[in-house]
Design an enzyme around this catalytic site. Sequence first.
Site, PDB file in Angstrom:
ATOM      1  N   PHE A   1      32.325 -42.597 -64.540  1.00 52.36           N
ATOM      2  CA  PHE A   1      32.040 -42.499 -63.106  1.00 52.36           C
ATOM      3  C   PHE A   1      31.185 -43.678 -62.679  1.00 52.36           C
ATOM      4  O   PHE A   1      30.540 -44.322 -63.518  1.00 52.36           O
ATOM      5  CB  PHE A   1      31.327 -41.170 -62.795  1.00 52.36           C
ATOM      6  CG  PHE A   1      32.084 -40.320 -61.804  1.00 52.36           C
ATOM      7  CD1 PHE A   1      33.269 -39.708 -62.163  1.00 52.36           C
ATOM      8  CD2 PHE A   1      31.622 -40.150 -60.501  1.00 52.36           C
ATOM      9  CE1 PHE A   1      33.988 -38.930 -61.258  1.00 52.36           C
ATOM     10  CE2 PHE A   1      32.330 -39.381 -59.582  1.00 52.36           C
ATOM     11  CZ  PHE A   1      33.512 -38.769 -59.966  1.00 52.36           C
TER      12      PHE A   1
ATOM     13  N   GLN B   1      25.265 -41.468 -47.414  1.00 48.47           N
ATOM     14  CA  GLN B   1      26.226 -42.098 -48.320  1.00 48.47           C
ATOM     15  C   GLN B   1      27.632 -42.130 -47.723  1.00 48.47           C
ATOM     16  O   GLN B   1      28.130 -41.109 -47.254  1.00 48.47           O
ATOM     17  CB  GLN B   1      26.286 -41.333 -49.650  1.00 48.47           C
ATOM     18  CG  GLN B   1      27.314 -41.921 -50.613  1.00 48.47           C
ATOM     19  CD  GLN B   1      27.134 -41.401 -52.024  1.00 48.47           C
ATOM     20  OE1 GLN B   1      27.616 -40.341 -52.369  1.00 48.47           O
ATOM     21  NE2 GLN B   1      26.415 -42.144 -52.845  1.00 48.47           N
TER      22      GLN B   1
ATOM     23  N   HIS C   1      31.384 -42.735 -48.843  1.00 51.40           N
ATOM     24  CA  HIS C   1      32.219 -42.764 -50.047  1.00 51.40           C
ATOM     25  C   HIS C   1      33.332 -43.779 -49.819  1.00 51.40           C
ATOM     26  O   HIS C   1      33.938 -43.790 -48.762  1.00 51.40           O
ATOM     27  CB  HIS C   1      32.793 -41.363 -50.278  1.00 51.40           C
ATOM     28  CG  HIS C   1      33.415 -41.169 -51.626  1.00 51.40           C
ATOM     29  ND1 HIS C   1      34.558 -41.819 -52.007  1.00 51.40           N
ATOM     30  CD2 HIS C   1      33.037 -40.410 -52.682  1.00 51.40           C
ATOM     31  CE1 HIS C   1      34.859 -41.455 -53.250  1.00 51.40           C
ATOM     32  NE2 HIS C   1      33.953 -40.606 -53.679  1.00 51.40           N
TER      33      HIS C   1
ATOM     34  N   LEU D   1      38.333 -36.684 -48.734  1.00 46.57           N
ATOM     35  CA  LEU D   1      37.894 -37.373 -49.943  1.00 46.57           C
ATOM     36  C   LEU D   1      39.022 -37.565 -50.956  1.00 46.57           C
ATOM     37  O   LEU D   1      39.726 -36.626 -51.316  1.00 46.57           O
ATOM     38  CB  LEU D   1      36.786 -36.535 -50.604  1.00 46.57           C
ATOM     39  CG  LEU D   1      36.280 -37.034 -51.954  1.00 46.57           C
ATOM     40  CD1 LEU D   1      35.509 -38.324 -51.787  1.00 46.57           C
ATOM     41  CD2 LEU D   1      35.402 -35.982 -52.605  1.00 46.57           C
TER      42      LEU D   1
ATOM     43  N   GLU E   1      36.298 -40.343 -56.624  1.00 47.29           N
ATOM     44  CA  GLU E   1      35.914 -41.513 -57.417  1.00 47.29           C
ATOM     45  C   GLU E   1      36.528 -41.458 -58.815  1.00 47.29           C
ATOM     46  O   GLU E   1      36.694 -42.486 -59.471  1.00 47.29           O
ATOM     47  CB  GLU E   1      34.377 -41.521 -57.518  1.00 47.29           C
ATOM     48  CG  GLU E   1      33.783 -42.701 -58.223  1.00 47.29           C
ATOM     49  CD  GLU E   1      32.263 -42.753 -58.002  1.00 47.29           C
ATOM     50  OE1 GLU E   1      31.820 -42.548 -56.856  1.00 47.29           O
ATOM     51  OE2 GLU E   1      31.537 -42.996 -58.976  1.00 47.29           O
TER      52      GLU E   1
ATOM     53  N   ARG F   1      28.621 -46.208 -55.170  1.00 46.67           N
ATOM     54  CA  ARG F   1      29.383 -46.025 -53.928  1.00 46.67           C
ATOM     55  C   ARG F   1      28.931 -46.924 -52.785  1.00 46.67           C
ATOM     56  O   ARG F   1      29.753 -47.423 -52.022  1.00 46.67           O
ATOM     57  CB  ARG F   1      29.291 -44.562 -53.497  1.00 46.67           C
ATOM     58  CG  ARG F   1      30.053 -43.674 -54.436  1.00 46.67           C
ATOM     59  CD  ARG F   1      29.850 -42.219 -54.121  1.00 46.67           C
ATOM     60  NE  ARG F   1      30.652 -41.414 -55.032  1.00 46.67           N
ATOM     61  CZ  ARG F   1      30.580 -40.099 -55.120  1.00 46.67           C
ATOM     62  NH1 ARG F   1      29.735 -39.431 -54.349  1.00 46.67           N
ATOM     63  NH2 ARG F   1      31.346 -39.447 -55.960  1.00 46.67           N
TER      64      ARG F   1
ATOM     65  N   HIS G   1      29.941 -39.224 -46.468  1.00 42.46           N
ATOM     66  CA  HIS G   1      30.182 -38.271 -47.543  1.00 42.46           C
ATOM     67  C   HIS G   1      28.985 -37.411 -47.903  1.00 42.46           C
ATOM     68  O   HIS G   1      29.139 -36.227 -48.194  1.00 42.46           O
ATOM     69  CB  HIS G   1      30.631 -39.051 -48.783  1.00 42.46           C
ATOM     70  CG  HIS G   1      30.998 -38.196 -49.951  1.00 42.46           C
ATOM     71  ND1 HIS G   1      31.977 -37.221 -49.872  1.00 42.46           N
ATOM     72  CD2 HIS G   1      30.526 -38.140 -51.226  1.00 42.46           C
ATOM     73  CE1 HIS G   1      32.081 -36.624 -51.055  1.00 42.46           C
ATOM     74  NE2 HIS G   1      31.209 -37.145 -51.875  1.00 42.46           N
TER      75      HIS G   1
ATOM     76  N   ARG H   1      22.987 -41.931 -53.990  1.00 40.12           N
ATOM     77  CA  ARG H   1      23.297 -41.003 -55.076  1.00 40.12           C
ATOM     78  C   ARG H   1      24.441 -41.542 -55.924  1.00 40.12           C
ATOM     79  O   ARG H   1      25.416 -42.079 -55.387  1.00 40.12           O
ATOM     80  CB  ARG H   1      23.702 -39.649 -54.494  1.00 40.12           C
ATOM     81  CG  ARG H   1      24.231 -38.677 -55.526  1.00 40.12           C
ATOM     82  CD  ARG H   1      24.485 -37.312 -54.955  1.00 40.12           C
ATOM     83  NE  ARG H   1      25.663 -37.233 -54.106  1.00 40.12           N
ATOM     84  CZ  ARG H   1      26.919 -37.169 -54.532  1.00 40.12           C
ATOM     85  NH1 ARG H   1      27.191 -37.205 -55.821  1.00 40.12           N
ATOM     86  NH2 ARG H   1      27.917 -37.070 -53.669  1.00 40.12           N
TER      87      ARG H   1
END
Lengths: 569, 247
Positions: A117, A231, A233, A243, A246, A277, A345, A380
């Site tokens: 990730f 954030q 995304h 979404l 990721e 991100r 996001h 994050r």
Amino acid sequence: MDVINHDILIVGGGGAGLRAAIEISKSNPSLKTAVVSKVYPMRSHTVAAEGGSAAVLKEDDNHDLHAYDTVKGSDFLADQDAVEVFVRDATREVVQIERWGCPWNREEDGRIATRWFGGMSRKRTLHAADKTGFHLLHALFQTSLKYDTLMRYDEWFVAALLVDEGKLGGVLALDTRRGVFSILAAKAVILCTGGVGRMYAFTSNAGIKTGDGAALAYRAGAPIKDMEFIQFHPSGLLRTGILITEASRGEGGYLYNKDGKRFMENYAPSKMELAPRDIVSRSIIEEVLAGRGFEGPYGSYVQLDLRHLGEAKIMEKLPMVRELCLDFAGMDPVYEPIPIRPTMHYTMGGVHTDKDGKTPIAGLYAAGEGGCVSIHGANRLGSNSLTELLVFGARAGRSAAEYVPISKPCSSERLQSLAKREMDIIQKRYMQPGNGKEKAGAILADLRKTMDEKVGIYRTDDGLKDAVQIIQRLKERFTGIRITQQSKVFNTELTGAMELDNMLEIAHVIAMNARIRKESRGGHARKDFPKRDDEQFLHHSLVFKTPEGPKRETFPVTITKWKPEERKY
Amino acid sequence: MGEEITLNITRYNPDKDGKYTTQRYSIPYKNDWSILDALNYVKAELDGSLTYRWSCRMAVCGSCGMMVNGTPRLTCSTYLNEFYPKEITIEPLANFPVIRDLVVDINDFMAKLKSAKPWIIRKNKRDEDDTSKEYLQTTGQMDKYYQQTLCINCTLCYAACPVYGLHPDFLGPAVIALGHRYNKDSRDEGKADRREVLASEHGVWKCTVVGDCTEVCPKHVDPSAAIQRTKVDSAINWFFSFLTGRK
């Protein structure tokens, strides 16, 4: 007004709320505990999380590495003592949810599998295909059903916290089905209400994500922290903002501009598509601004290409991505690249808490996206938030369960008078149909446009100044809101107005904070101040509600092992 | 003025007159709008009193199920272009009491869900909260139950089930499928605890194998197959208990 007595109320039935509820029910079943949620718990937005949940589980990994990745991802704004607690508890929590039935993907030998990730230096993201949030939420909800002592108020909307001289006494809540307000008395309340996504037009967030918890706490006198950090995304599906996980990139997907180039090599050559991100989202915007994006009826975009992964791998690891593309974009990622652009996001900020979910109001706790410990700081890392729900949901639950036996309840008379004051405000503010002219839908549309355009990925002083003024005007317009009906049963016009009021309250703080923070850090990028400024801004922002408007204070960042350094990938 | 499409929507408000009526709304036709987009348009622009549930608008939260031209569907992933230029009838999910307009009462479903004990049951209770290490489970073992974990509790299968329509005591497709999901999970030892409910007179044996539940399931959970497999399991159990004399 009816008063129903409890020991602990959990507001919100998503991942954090249910984890807290289970912790309390398990450790002290004699406490009268209830989950109050404006939707049935399994509808909560945790259900939509896709990619995974990070924790140290493998031999090549350790807690310091996870902590460092998280701190660096946060652009050094995370509190490092909190991050250290987080990564330690994480290992236990992801095993616990496995024991409660979460169908984590497995290695050949039957152990839990992990995937790559963004921003993580080890393969440490546990996953249940790409429906991790869904499986996690349903595992928690179904497990919560085994505790007969745990009560639920499904489809009850919390309208106000009742706080008596700095001490929590309960909540004023609307049973939407009957249309009746009641006092739910409690010695402790844990806010697990999620983020503020719905105030943006292009967002991955569900309709219920309206910042209710932040607004409730803020009005009750608790500070909200780091709200300027939003954030975006990188991979929002074009048109809807839905979404695309990721994990698509974690499993090997590429990002291309219209010249057919994997443009991330210009921005994060060592991590490429798996940079954090904030960086990937800005890179996409830079490509579009440089004229290297694709253009279509739904605006500019870049491509996320999964074709080289092949149908078998996509079906095994990313089945939801394929479903979403087929259902909501009319294309199949097995054969075509996915058109994407950054989508709002996640809310890094939230109700100010310590490591045990405590807020400055005695008896008030918060956890999950709606709280701010802070472990995410300015940005994050993907797959840290599902873990956060488990870790800090459990911690807040434990801490509330310890507090309750040593605290005294608020008197019924006092609660009645606090509730009456709140009811008067509600009557005046939301329930005078026909008096106003303003449509809630129009105010919301203007708010969402303003947030997208002026409080988005890149921010400037001019834009933020405009945004603050526009939001103040929208707040004035709100006082003339028109509710067309007085029906009691399931009056979504009324709850919609209360949600809009919550969003306006918090949007104001976000724009104001963003203007004051004259630096670029993590998810907060100022065109006019492109560098991080540790001298002036290595601090959290705390905002209190005052009669004169939002008042901002600063709060120190805790640094233990990792001194701030340049953040490069 | 561009193209338009007509929606015929069931209205019901117990606070008003408590009568079911159908209201017609003509709205702009957009090729890429879902039924939910259309409802949101009606609520924001034409009639703020229209009442329905929705949240994720990506077919995973399970809130927005309604009858669309007589079939239970998730309205967020059902598009106007499937019907245009014909009119679209939108009604509350069948077989449930209506609270208001398109909002139905699913409390019966929620109670049944709990009755099937949808959680991991171990003979040694301490196993359930032991965090020292995970249970091992191979992908092959997971395949035995994984399909039934995909249920989003949208209750479309209850709206489609003729047995549930006639016999509200019937546990119904999603709940039996979930019971089956835990029975088939190698980590679980609670099959005997669930048998009482799943094999009761309101359980699997009520199902007449119409298969509509599987037809309408947006997540391909295949409740019908889960019910038939649970029938086989409980028949085998009955047969062995007959042979061995144990309950």
